[in-house]
Design a protein around this motif. Structure first.
Motif, mmCIF file in Angstrom:
data_model
loop_
_atom_site.group_PDB
_atom_site.id
_atom_site.type_symbol
_atom_site.label_atom_id
_atom_site.label_comp_id
_atom_site.label_asym_id
_atom_site.label_seq_id
_atom_site.Cartn_x
_atom_site.Cartn_y
_atom_site.Cartn_z
ATOM 1 N N PHE A 42 0.812 -1.218 0.000
ATOM 2 C CA PHE A 42 0.000 0.000 0.000
ATOM 3 C C PHE A 42 0.846 1.270 0.000
ATOM 4 O O PHE A 42 0.385 2.339 -0.385
ATOM 5 N N LYS A 43 2.105 1.176 0.434
ATOM 6 C CA LYS A 43 2.967 2.357 0.503
ATOM 7 C C LYS A 43 4.087 2.336 -0.525
ATOM 8 O O LYS A 43 4.963 3.207 -0.506
ATOM 9 N N THR A 44 4.067 1.372 -1.423
ATOM 10 C CA THR A 44 5.130 1.241 -2.411
ATOM 11 C C THR A 44 4.998 2.311 -3.486
ATOM 12 O O THR A 44 3.922 2.478 -4.079
ATOM 13 N N LEU A 45 6.070 3.033 -3.727
ATOM 14 C CA LEU A 45 6.121 3.991 -4.826
ATOM 15 C C LEU A 45 6.772 3.315 -6.021
ATOM 16 O O LEU A 45 7.896 2.807 -5.925
ATOM 17 N N ASN A 46 6.057 3.310 -7.128
ATOM 18 C CA ASN A 46 6.561 2.644 -8.332
ATOM 19 C C ASN A 46 7.472 3.609 -9.096
ATOM 20 O O ASN A 46 7.020 4.379 -9.952
ATOM 21 N N TYR A 47 8.760 3.589 -8.756
ATOM 22 C CA TYR A 47 9.716 4.483 -9.403
ATOM 23 C C TYR A 47 10.024 4.066 -10.833
ATOM 24 O O TYR A 47 10.617 4.841 -11.588
#
Length: 352
Positions: A109-114
């Protein structure tokens, strides 16, 4: 032949009510669907996570879901925690005889897809099935974790309201008289307090958290339950079985706990799904207004607020809206089925 040998005891009232509930196909299927959704959300870490479930690297096994490993463990250059979405780390743990087992969805839920191929908020794709929000977080993961937070919060709030509502309503209804009169006046004053203003004041004094929000809402969640329990105790306190218990010398608390309470729970059980749906709506509304849980906590209301602020990114608000509406519909169907199963008028019509 002994007549007692052919005697078959009839099922208890709650078993008969459960049988009537099962005959209501809409409510019974809704209960199963809601239970399945809740079970899946409780296993969210296993279904949606940016950490693999299991890695076999150079003959050794690693469980990143339970332990943190540095990049150097998998041939990287930095001692920081490994980013398993990094293409380099992914190639390291999959080349040669190495293998890895990922969750079905590769994002938490907190993963940023860089490494997204499109600017955020990105539309639904094979990479992000429900797209990303304006910060690059996976919407599917936010919905899954947000549903769990909403339901667990609603269950906790409902449980607290039940405990205090049953206790206070039982005292009012059983003792009646001055006790009931005084308690009713206090309750009338209490419910007249502006709940939203009180929430704003306390939110400014304490750091926002789900526990602070649970405490504030629980101050008012017991009122409706106490009214139902009070009415049932007022009706049952003068029945013959209560008088018989008094004649046998049982104390008031024994009579309340053993005899009156079990016969007064029908409206409370019927009310449960509606209390849960109301608690979910309350949390979602407060999160939508920015008065609920912190922004780092997954929330359906926060997704709805993002959908309002990003009208072009229709997938953000639509995903949260569908999950919220479906949850409330299932709870309403369950509540309707419980009401029909426990309604004494339905019992008499069935016997007729």
């Amino acid at each position: 032949m002994n007549a007692s040998a052919n005697f078959v005891p009839s099922p208890g009232p709650w078993r008969r009510a459960w049988a009537r509930f099962k005959r209501n196909r809409r409510g019974y299927v809704s209960l199963w669907l809601f239970s399945i959704f809740l079970a899946l959300s409780l296993c969210a870490e296993l279904l949606s996570n940016d950490k693999p479930l299991l890695i076999r690297y150079e003959g050794q096994f690693y469980a990143p879901l339970w332990h943190d490993y540095s990049e150097t463990t998998f041939g990287g250059d930095f001692p920081a925690n490994a980013d398993y979405l990094d293409p380099f780390i992914h190639d390291q743990i999959t080349h040669g005889g190495n293998w890895v087992i990922y969750p079905l969805n590769h994002y938490s839920f907190k993963t940023l897809n860089y490494f997204a191929s499109s600017p955020n908020p990105a539309a639904p794709s094979r990479e992000n099935l429900l797209g990303t929000d304006d910060r690059g977080r996976d919407v599917l993961a936010r919905v899954l974790y947000g549903f769990r937070v909403s339901v667990l919060f609603a269950l906790a709030l409902t449980a607290i309201g039940l405990v205090f509502g049953i206790l206070l309503g039982a005292i009012q209804g059983y003792f009646a008289g001055r006790t009931d009169l005084l308690a009713q006046r206090v309750i009338e004053v209490w419910v007249s307090l502006p709940e939203l203003y009180l929430l704003l004041i306390l939110a400014s004094l304490f750091e926002p958290s789900i526990f602070v929000l649970l405490f504030i809402l629980s101050l008012f969640s017991w009122v409706g339950v106490s009214d139902y329990v009070r009415a049932e105790f007022l009706r049952n306190r003068n029945l013959d079985y209560v008088r018989a218990a008094r004649a046998l010398g049982l104390s008031s608390w024994q009579i309340m706990r053993r005899h009156v309470l079990p016969n007064s729970l029908t409206p409370v059980v019927t009310l449960l799904p509606f209390k849960i749906s109301g608690a979910i709506l309350a949390l979602t509304s407060l999160d939508f207004l920015g008065l609920g849980v912190p922004s780092t906590t997954p929330s359906l209301g926060e997704l709805l607020a993002q959908g309002k602020d990003n009208l072009d990114a229709w997938w953000i608000g639509l995903s949260a809206f569908v999950v919220l509406v479906l949850s409330l519909i299932l709870l309403v169907f369950i509540g309707d089925a419980l009401r029909d199963a426990l309604d004494p008028r339905q019992h008499r019509q069935g016997k007729a």
